[in-house]
Design a protein around this motif. Structure first.
Motif, PDB file in Angstrom:
ATOM      1  N   VAL A 115     -10.452  -6.778  -2.699  1.00  0.00           N
ATOM      2  CA  VAL A 115     -10.410  -8.299  -2.652  1.00  0.00           C
ATOM      3  C   VAL A 115     -11.865  -8.868  -3.037  1.00  0.00           C
ATOM      4  O   VAL A 115     -12.689  -7.813  -2.851  1.00  0.00           O
ATOM      5  CB  VAL A 115      -9.938  -8.862  -1.469  1.00  0.00           C
ATOM      6  CG1 VAL A 115      -8.307  -8.592  -1.269  1.00  0.00           C
ATOM      7  CG2 VAL A 115     -10.544  -8.428  -0.119  1.00  0.00           C
ATOM      8  N   LEU A 128      -8.171   3.771   7.643  1.00  0.00           N
ATOM      9  CA  LEU A 128      -7.399   2.727   8.329  1.00  0.00           C
ATOM     10  C   LEU A 128      -5.931   2.995   7.919  1.00  0.00           C
ATOM     11  O   LEU A 128      -5.541   2.785   6.678  1.00  0.00           O
ATOM     12  CB  LEU A 128      -8.026   1.218   7.919  1.00  0.00           C
ATOM     13  CG  LEU A 128      -7.722   0.217   8.801  1.00  0.00           C
ATOM     14  CD1 LEU A 128      -8.244   0.568  10.317  1.00  0.00           C
ATOM     15  CD2 LEU A 128      -8.281  -1.021   8.398  1.00  0.00           C
ATOM     16  N   SER A 180      -2.691  -1.099  -4.352  1.00  0.00           N
ATOM     17  CA  SER A 180      -3.690  -1.349  -3.466  1.00  0.00           C
ATOM     18  C   SER A 180      -4.589  -2.336  -3.929  1.00  0.00           C
ATOM     19  O   SER A 180      -4.735  -2.574  -5.453  1.00  0.00           O
ATOM     20  CB  SER A 180      -4.297  -0.316  -3.019  1.00  0.00           C
ATOM     21  OG  SER A 180      -5.334   0.360  -3.668  1.00  0.00           O
ATOM     22  N   MET A 181      -5.316  -3.170  -3.504  1.00  0.00           N
ATOM     23  CA  MET A 181      -6.080  -4.311  -3.925  1.00  0.00           C
ATOM     24  C   MET A 181      -7.501  -4.212  -3.273  1.00  0.00           C
ATOM     25  O   MET A 181      -7.796  -4.108  -2.188  1.00  0.00           O
ATOM     26  CB  MET A 181      -5.322  -5.579  -3.629  1.00  0.00           C
ATOM     27  CG  MET A 181      -6.279  -6.834  -4.273  1.00  0.00           C
ATOM     28  SD  MET A 181      -5.277  -8.033  -4.585  1.00  0.00           S
ATOM     29  CE  MET A 181      -6.101  -9.589  -4.630  1.00  0.00           C
ATOM     30  N   ARG A 238     -12.214   3.935  -0.056  1.00  0.00           N
ATOM     31  CA  ARG A 238     -10.705   3.816   0.330  1.00  0.00           C
ATOM     32  C   ARG A 238      -9.683   3.684  -0.603  1.00  0.00           C
ATOM     33  O   ARG A 238      -8.624   4.256  -0.596  1.00  0.00           O
ATOM     34  CB  ARG A 238     -10.813   2.892   1.586  1.00  0.00           C
ATOM     35  CG  ARG A 238      -9.536   2.543   2.029  1.00  0.00           C
ATOM     36  CD  ARG A 238      -9.454   1.490   3.227  1.00  0.00           C
ATOM     37  NE  ARG A 238      -9.713   0.296   2.750  1.00  0.00           N
ATOM     38  CZ  ARG A 238     -10.296  -0.722   3.826  1.00  0.00           C
ATOM     39  NH1 ARG A 238     -10.329  -0.713   5.072  1.00  0.00           N
ATOM     40  NH2 ARG A 238     -10.345  -1.929   3.266  1.00  0.00           N
ATOM     41  N   ALA A 239      -9.820   2.855  -1.437  1.00  0.00           N
ATOM     42  CA  ALA A 239      -8.754   2.422  -2.308  1.00  0.00           C
ATOM     43  C   ALA A 239      -8.448   3.660  -3.333  1.00  0.00           C
ATOM     44  O   ALA A 239      -7.322   3.882  -3.658  1.00  0.00           O
ATOM     45  CB  ALA A 239      -9.310   1.227  -3.492  1.00  0.00           C
ATOM     46  N   ASN A 265       0.901  -1.193   0.016  1.00  0.00           N
ATOM     47  CA  ASN A 265       0.072   0.090  -0.079  1.00  0.00           C
ATOM     48  C   ASN A 265       0.859   1.324   0.051  1.00  0.00           C
ATOM     49  O   ASN A 265       0.640   2.108  -0.767  1.00  0.00           O
ATOM     50  CB  ASN A 265      -1.036  -0.094   1.262  1.00  0.00           C
ATOM     51  CG  ASN A 265      -2.097  -0.862   1.260  1.00  0.00           C
ATOM     52  OD1 ASN A 265      -2.614  -1.012  -0.071  1.00  0.00           O
ATOM     53  ND2 ASN A 265      -2.798  -1.199   2.227  1.00  0.00           N
TER      54      ASN A 265
END
Lengths: 318, 494
Positions: free
Chosen positions: B83, B100, B80-81, B154-155, B75
């Motif tokens: 899932v 987070l 970033s992933m 978030r991503a 990250n």
């Protein structure tokens, strides 16, 4: 490498431990451990432990706990001592029913009301202890003399083989045993597959209670009294015995029935050997606790989860 | 070129999940990765995301060697992933979830400034068009789809160099998908790249610039999406020519008058109301709608697993009171949530299949492992589950094979009425074809099915009758016919 090591520990670890421990203690005690008289003593000591852990294995396979094992043994022991003064078969029956009742209560509270087993059984443990205080705190109850005739090795071994054998068959060869393991593996999945989870849970706690009562009977004829501290070390000992027997700490599909017998033997030999080495009882507890943690750490699954973000399950394919 | 992955390898025991794969990704490229279940797509992405450690190979990001030791490090380095599974943490608020790992941004002198946090996140949510999500509420209070959108926010917020999206669209409705596509396009516009796994080939062709096709852990080819067709991709994925036969092809086949299951005034406050229908013998009844329309809950209620339900479920003239009653009437339920509700991942395939069949396996109350093994082998063989042996833990199978195991569990105990929730969710074309074929076979042998699906084409292709759910109620009923299109269904859904 670590993976392979874990596999070996899981599959044959308990047996290797049994052999290694026997050899080590034989050398340390100069052969005292394997003297015929001592072997018989070890077996005799292990019987009560094996009964208690046989009951516990059903509960722990579901991924649950029973901390009331010791207290259950205490109250059943009291029943044996008290009622057998009137009539021996009636006494045994009363103890058995008491044990099953305690198990039933645990089962209903965890299965029906879905309270964490750890909380439920911790509470029942203190409730039973509280009940016992006015009865035997001042003065321990002595077991009637007639019961001592049961204190012979052949009888004990026969009962052990019959009952543990029956439990083993129930665990390994019946749908019930399978369902117990599947609940341990995925409780929600089991209920969606049509398993009556509540019923199985109550059943397991009742089996655990019944085996507690059997353990109590043999405790009674061995020690001759029912006192407040009767069975108090059994809660932890039965737990360590299972773990030493290779039982996965979280239960589930990988649980093996042999754990309760092998583990009971390992722990008994260890206790016996340490006593022969004149190790202090408090120090022994320290050691057992340490060994318990060590095994848990060695066999626990090490999951690699990346830092802050949590990925609960790593798929191995796709 | 933005990133280069050379000779990537990952083995699980004897399984070569990813076997010597080399890929390059250009800056500002949206790259799809497609392949059947078990072809190694997720494994490859997991290695790039720092979740799995590669067994071999080298990775370069911006020309620099890139070796993330954890997901957090990945990250930080700009990868970033998103899932497949939901990864918001319940118990934390929406705002805490979005921020987070970046607590420092709203911490003043070691104390977290919650007001500042909520204000910051509210802005981000508004920018993404998610007005209805409150930053200070527990993430668990939101639906599956909304939580997925929270993850998207978030991503997007960390502005990654490589954004990876693993089969996320199956959890999203059309609006959610639009959000995701917008995020992907923004990432591209910034000059960053997107790696996108999806089983929906139509989506792949419309959203992505190029496609990498994988099969059995090996790279087949990387091609531009321009001029590519769905058929062409399918053939590359499977490695052979697929016949056009996929869904049912019969129309106007009469359905028996015999009602096997009847639902009367099924109500569940907040989830669905006034659900009434009849299921006939040999009928495939489809439930369609948006994911929050109440159809999943209604199907679960028919099986008896939903709480606070009033109304009657009658099977063969008898009123049902418990799951046990339904099992006695040979009802089987296949959950949408495969790993949590259908399968025992750490248990063997044998145990997974036998769990429903002990009446058959142990008529005298005793069952040996040998008999279970033989039985499981036979059942798994019927659906051609790809496995080592029946002792293999079910959790090590790929998604499609897991679903086959979940299906054989119910096939093995002679189920008469199947309730299947999203039976082909996240499953590749090969296994899909097997499942559709199975449904047709079951229908022809007189079994009845309720199929809940968010894939409208599947309902149009397979169902005899489709009930459309909207806001917890049945808003329409559509008979099977040749001219049915997605538009017809969508009109009643929204």
């Amino acid at each position: 490498m670590q993976n392979r090591f874990r596999k070996i520990v899981e599959s044959s670890g308990p047996y290797l431990g049994l052999i290694f421990l026997t050899i080590a203690l034989t050398i340390l005690t100069g052969g005292e451990v394997i003297a015929p008289g001592n072997i018989k003593l070890v077996l005799e000591q292990s019987i009560i432990l094996i009964f208690a852990s046989t009951g516990l294995i059903f509960v722990m396979t579901m991924g649950m706990l029973d901390l009331s094992v010791g207290a259950n043994i205490c109250i059943c022991c009291y029943m044996v001592a008290k009622v057998c003064q009137v009539n021996i078969p009636l006494g045994i029956l009363t103890a058995l029913l008491t044990g099953i009742l305690v198990g039933f209560l645990n089962g209903v509270l965890t299965g029906r009301y879905k309270i964490m087993s750890f909380l439920v059984t911790l509470c029942t443990r203190y409730i039973i202890n509280g009940l016992m205080v006015p009865l035997i705190a001042k003065e321990a109850v002595t077991v009637p003399f007639a019961l001592y005739s049961y204190d012979n090795f052949g009888f004990k071994i026969t009962v052990l083989i019959l009952l543990v054998g029956a439990a083993g068959c129930l665990y390994m060869f019946t749908p019930f045993g399978n369902r117990v393991r599947m609940i341990g593996s995925n409780e929600l999945g089991a209920s969606y597959s049509g398993v009556n989870v509540r019923q199985v849970k109550i059943g397991c706690y009742m089996i655990c209670g019944a085996f507690g009562a059997v353990a109590a009977f043999f405790t009674a004829i061995r020690t001759g009294t029912a006192a407040l501290n009767t069975g108090s070390d059994m809660m932890f000992n039965a737990l360590i015995a299972l773990v030493m027997g290779g039982f996965p700490a979280r239960g589930g599909a990988k649980a093996r029935f042999s754990s309760c017998v092998v583990g009971g033997l390992v722990l008994s030999i260890l206790t016996n050997g340490l006593t022969l080495l004149e190790m202090d009882a408090t120090l022994q507890q320290f050691l057992k606790g340490g060994i318990f943690l060590l095994i848990i750490v060695l066999v626990s699954e090490k999951k690699r989860s990346g830092g802050g973000r949590l990925r609960l399950r790593l798929r191995t394919e796709s | 070129m933005l990133a280069r992955f050379e000779h990537m390898k990952k083995y699980f025991g004897a399984t070569r999940a990813v076997d010597d794969i080399s890929v390059e990704i250009g800056a500002g490229e949206i790259r799809a990765i497609v392949g059947e279940n078990g072809s190694g797509k997720s494994t490859l992405l997991s290695m790039i995301a720092g979740i799995l450690e590669p067994d071999g190979g080298e990775m370069f990001l911006d020309g620099q060697a890139y070796r993330p030791s954890s997901q957090a490090e990945a990250n930080r380095l700009g990868v970033s992933m998103i899932v497949q599974e939901i990864s918001t943490l319940p118990g934390l608020t929406v705002a805490e979830n979005i921020m987070l790992g970046r607590e420092r941004e709203y911490t003043v002198f070691g104390i977290r400034n919650l007001r500042q946090l909520n204000r910051m996140v509210k802005e981000k949510l508004e920018r993404a068009g998610l007005m209805e999500i409150q930053p200070d509420r527990d993430a668990a209070a939101y639906s599956l789809e909304q939580r997925k959108l929270i993850e998207l926010v978030r991503a997007a917020d960390v502005e990654p160099k490589i954004l990876m999206v693993d089969e996320t669209t199956t959890a999203l409705s059309q609006t959610g998908r639009e959000e995701l596509y917008k995020l992907m396009r923004n990432t591209k516009a910034r000059g960053s790249s997107v790696l996108f796994i999806s089983h929906d080939l139509k989506e792949v062709l419309s959203v992505c610039d190029s496609v990498t096709v994988m099969r059995d852990g090996v790279l087949i080819d990387t091609v531009p999406t321009e001029g590519m067709t769905e058929e062409g991709l399918k053939n590359m994925m499977v490695g052979r020519e697929l016949s056009g036969h996929y869904y049912r092809e019969d129309y106007g086949t009469p359905i028996s008058d015999e009602v096997v299951l009847e639902v009367k005034d099924l109500n569940c406050p907040g989830r669905f109301q006034n659900v009434n229908f009849q299921l006939h013998r040999g009928e495939i009844l489809g439930f369609g709608g948006l994911s929050e329309a109440g159809m999943h809950e209604a199907a679960r209620a028919v099986y008896g697993m939903e709480y606070d339900v009033s109304g009657d479920v009658v099977i063969n003239g008898e009123k049902m009171h418990s799951v046990k009653d339904r099992l006695a009437k040979k009802v089987g339920y296949i959950s949408k949530n495969r790993d949590m509700e259908s399968l025992f991942n750490q248990a063997s395939i044998r145990d997974n299949i036998c769990i429903t069949c002990f009446d058959k396996l142990a008529p005298k109350g005793v069952v040996t492992r040998r008999r279970m093994t033989r039985f499981a082998k036979e059942q798994a063989g019927l659906l051609q589950v790809k496995m080592r042996d029946t002792g293999q833990p079910a959790g090590t199978l790929s998604g499609g094979n897991k679903q086959k195991v979940a299906l054989s569990k119910w096939l093995a105990c002679d189920t008469e009425i199947f309730i299947m929730d999203s039976p082909t969710r996240g499953i590749d074309v090969g296994v899909k074809a097997v499942i559709y074929g199975l449904m047709e076979e079951l229908k022809n042998s007189g079994k009845s099915m309720i199929i809940v699906s968010e894939e409208l084409l599947e309902l149009i292709g397979m169902a005899d009758r489709i009930l459309i759910f909207k806001n917890g109620e049945i808003s329409g009923e559509i008979e099977r016919n040749k001219d049915l299109t997605e538009e017809h269904l969508v009109q009643r859904m929204i």
